[in-house]
Design a protein around this motif. Structure first.
Motif, PDB file in Angstrom:
ATOM      1  N   PRO A 282       0.805  -1.227   0.000  1.00 55.36           N
ATOM      2  CA  PRO A 282       0.000   0.000   0.000  1.00 55.36           C
ATOM      3  C   PRO A 282       0.834   1.271   0.000  1.00 55.36           C
ATOM      4  O   PRO A 282       0.447   2.259  -0.624  1.00 55.36           O
ATOM      5  CB  PRO A 282      -0.839  -0.130   1.274  1.00 55.36           C
ATOM      6  N   ILE A 283       1.967   1.270   0.667  1.00 56.91           N
ATOM      7  CA  ILE A 283       2.777   2.478   0.725  1.00 56.91           C
ATOM      8  C   ILE A 283       3.301   2.845  -0.660  1.00 56.91           C
ATOM      9  O   ILE A 283       3.442   4.027  -1.003  1.00 56.91           O
ATOM     10  CB  ILE A 283       3.942   2.311   1.740  1.00 56.91           C
ATOM     11  N   ARG A 284       3.557   1.829  -1.494  1.00 51.51           N
ATOM     12  CA  ARG A 284       4.034   2.102  -2.849  1.00 51.51           C
ATOM     13  C   ARG A 284       2.921   2.713  -3.698  1.00 51.51           C
ATOM     14  O   ARG A 284       3.165   3.621  -4.500  1.00 51.51           O
ATOM     15  CB  ARG A 284       4.548   0.804  -3.491  1.00 51.51           C
ATOM     16  N   THR A 285       1.708   2.221  -3.530  1.00 52.11           N
ATOM     17  CA  THR A 285       0.585   2.779  -4.277  1.00 52.11           C
ATOM     18  C   THR A 285       0.274   4.192  -3.818  1.00 52.11           C
ATOM     19  O   THR A 285      -0.068   5.061  -4.624  1.00 52.11           O
ATOM     20  CB  THR A 285      -0.656   1.883  -4.124  1.00 52.11           C
ATOM     21  N   ALA A 286       0.383   4.448  -2.510  1.00 55.07           N
ATOM     22  CA  ALA A 286       0.163   5.794  -1.989  1.00 55.07           C
ATOM     23  C   ALA A 286       1.162   6.779  -2.601  1.00 55.07           C
ATOM     24  O   ALA A 286       0.793   7.896  -2.998  1.00 55.07           O
ATOM     25  CB  ALA A 286       0.274   5.792  -0.473  1.00 55.07           C
ATOM     26  N   ALA A 287       2.419   6.376  -2.696  1.00 55.92           N
ATOM     27  CA  ALA A 287       3.442   7.230  -3.307  1.00 55.92           C
ATOM     28  C   ALA A 287       3.157   7.444  -4.788  1.00 55.92           C
ATOM     29  O   ALA A 287       3.312   8.551  -5.314  1.00 55.92           O
ATOM     30  CB  ALA A 287       4.827   6.605  -3.108  1.00 55.92           C
ATOM     31  N   ASN A 321      -0.897   9.563   5.754  1.00 52.04           N
ATOM     32  CA  ASN A 321       0.039  10.591   6.227  1.00 52.04           C
ATOM     33  C   ASN A 321       1.118  10.863   5.188  1.00 52.04           C
ATOM     34  O   ASN A 321       1.532  12.016   4.999  1.00 52.04           O
ATOM     35  CB  ASN A 321       0.673  10.167   7.544  1.00 52.04           C
ATOM     36  N   LEU A 322       1.582   9.808   4.525  1.00 51.53           N
ATOM     37  CA  LEU A 322       2.588   9.992   3.466  1.00 51.53           C
ATOM     38  C   LEU A 322       2.043  10.912   2.372  1.00 51.53           C
ATOM     39  O   LEU A 322       2.716  11.857   1.941  1.00 51.53           O
ATOM     40  CB  LEU A 322       2.969   8.639   2.862  1.00 51.53           C
ATOM     41  N   ILE A 323       0.809  10.625   1.929  1.00 49.21           N
ATOM     42  CA  ILE A 323       0.216  11.446   0.869  1.00 49.21           C
ATOM     43  C   ILE A 323       0.054  12.885   1.352  1.00 49.21           C
ATOM     44  O   ILE A 323       0.422  13.842   0.657  1.00 49.21           O
ATOM     45  CB  ILE A 323      -1.141  10.855   0.440  1.00 49.21           C
ATOM     46  N   SER A 324      -0.497  13.058   2.551  1.00 49.75           N
ATOM     47  CA  SER A 324      -0.729  14.403   3.085  1.00 49.75           C
ATOM     48  C   SER A 324       0.570  15.184   3.220  1.00 49.75           C
ATOM     49  O   SER A 324       0.637  16.369   2.873  1.00 49.75           O
ATOM     50  CB  SER A 324      -1.432  14.319   4.442  1.00 49.75           C
ATOM     51  N   ASP A 325       1.614  14.516   3.711  1.00 47.86           N
ATOM     52  CA  ASP A 325       2.907  15.191   3.868  1.00 47.86           C
ATOM     53  C   ASP A 325       3.461  15.645   2.523  1.00 47.86           C
ATOM     54  O   ASP A 325       3.967  16.773   2.398  1.00 47.86           O
ATOM     55  CB  ASP A 325       3.909  14.252   4.559  1.00 47.86           C
TER      56      ASP A 325
END
Length: 355
Positions: A282-287, A321-325
């Motif tokens: 999921p973190i890769r898709t968020a990025a 949070n990654l996306i928001s940041d």
């Protein structure tokens, strides 16, 4: 009876812990504290507040649209245990202390056992509504327009009775939009994208945000469940996947098949919408999604985050949070919304767009 001392929170069976963690965090943000009671796969969570009346504070002050794992909520009191011979009479006495409401919904858990209560809920709801109209408790008066009476039925004799703001709760019974699977679609995943549109995009904005004749990219498209929805909106789609696409979709003249890695693909020009249902961390898709917006590849993105078996709530928060940041660091105004849809499984669906 304790008045409005707890919340009934409906969720996908198996995600009770995630719904509990979420409501605990969100209630604390508005100064409400309490504890959760839950059983795995029951499809709901009880959040009991420390102070009477605090359940109404939560449903009034927390934005329901911001909740991810909660499908529907109800501010209520203690469980009502009713005599089968006089359910209406007993509830009528309880409702004397409730405000006027514009409508009545009778709901049950989204489980096998809960669905067996469906017929009872419909019949009981109809009878109770007639009783309430006679007593003036169901009303179209201005004072009642934003209050819905909601019953959550555990059995023919066990019912939670509560209320929810019409403009700050799910717009569908049990938080489930009733969608029909289109026989022409190549996979049932097609309903995820349609449901996402209903949750994230007001009906008055569909022609603007999912424009007829517009452009879209579907990352991880094969066999074409999400592409089918885009084509059905008369959009022109670049379907990115090394796997084969549905023949009928390719014959529509609206689809170009790019046999490439979804995470490496770059469009020739900005498209109206990017969608992605790839099975990946999921973190890769968020990025990836934030990259598409920040690089100007698309105006809006709808994508799924596939969740791990453990720490699902924490993983979701970390991705958001990654996306928001990243968006904040870039100095852009944006809207990010997330929901675990009825048609999702071990995943949540996100909508990200620039404002």
């Amino acid at each position: 009876m304790s008045e409005f001392c707890r919340l009934v929170l409906q969720c996908r069976p198996g995600f009770e812990k995630e719904a509990a963690a979420e409501i605990t965090d969100r209630a604390a943000e508005v100064g409400v504290y309490g504890y959760c009671q839950l059983k795995p796969h029951d499809g709901y969570v009880l959040f009991t507040c420390q102070q009477d009346g605090d359940a109404r504070v939560v449903v009034d002050k927390v934005d329901f649209r911001s909740l991810i794992f909660v499908r529907q909520w109800t501010a209520c009191g203690d469980l009502q245990v009713l005599d089968a011979n006089d359910r209406i009479g007993q509830l009528g006495s309880v409702l004397d202390g409730y405000p006027e409401c514009v409508e009545l919904w009778v709901e049950q858990p989204d489980t096998t056992e809960g669905r067996e209560l469906g017929t009872f809920c419909r019949k009981f709801g109809s009878a109770l509504a007639q009783h309430m109209r006679k007593k003036g408790k169901l009303s179209k008066r201005k004072e009642a327009r934003n209050t819905r009476l909601q019953l959550f039925v555990l059995s023919g004799s066990e019912i939670y009775v509560g209320i929810a703001p019409v403009n700050n709760s799910a717009p569908w019974l049990m938080g489930i939009p009733r969608l029909k699977f289109p026989k022409q679609a190549p996979s049932r995943s097609t309903l995820k994208l349609e449901e996402a549109w209903h949750w994230f995009i007001p009906s008055t904005k569909w022609d603007e945000r999912i424009p007829l004749g517009g452009s879209a990219v579907d990352l991880g498209a094969a066999p074409g469940g999400w592409t089918w929805q885009l084509v059905n909106r008369s959009m022109f789609v670049t379907a990115v996947d090394n796997g084969p696409m549905n023949d009928d979709l390719m014959e529509s003249g609206q689809v170009i098949h790019a046999e490439e890695d979804a995470y490496q693909f770059v469009p020739d020009k900005t498209v109206d919408l990017m969608v992605c249902d790839v099975v990946e961390k999921p973190i890769r898709t968020a990025a990836l999604a934030s990259d598409w917006l920040l690089n100007g590849y698309c105006r809006e993105a709808i994508f799924n985050l596939k969740l791990p078996m453990k720490q699902r709530y924490q993983e979701t928060v970390g991705c958001l949070n990654l996306i928001s940041d990243r968006m904040t660091e870039a100095g852009v105004a944006y809207e990010l919304r997330t929901k675990q849809l009825y048609h999702d499984r071990e995943e949540v669906t996100c909508s990200l767009r620039l404002l």
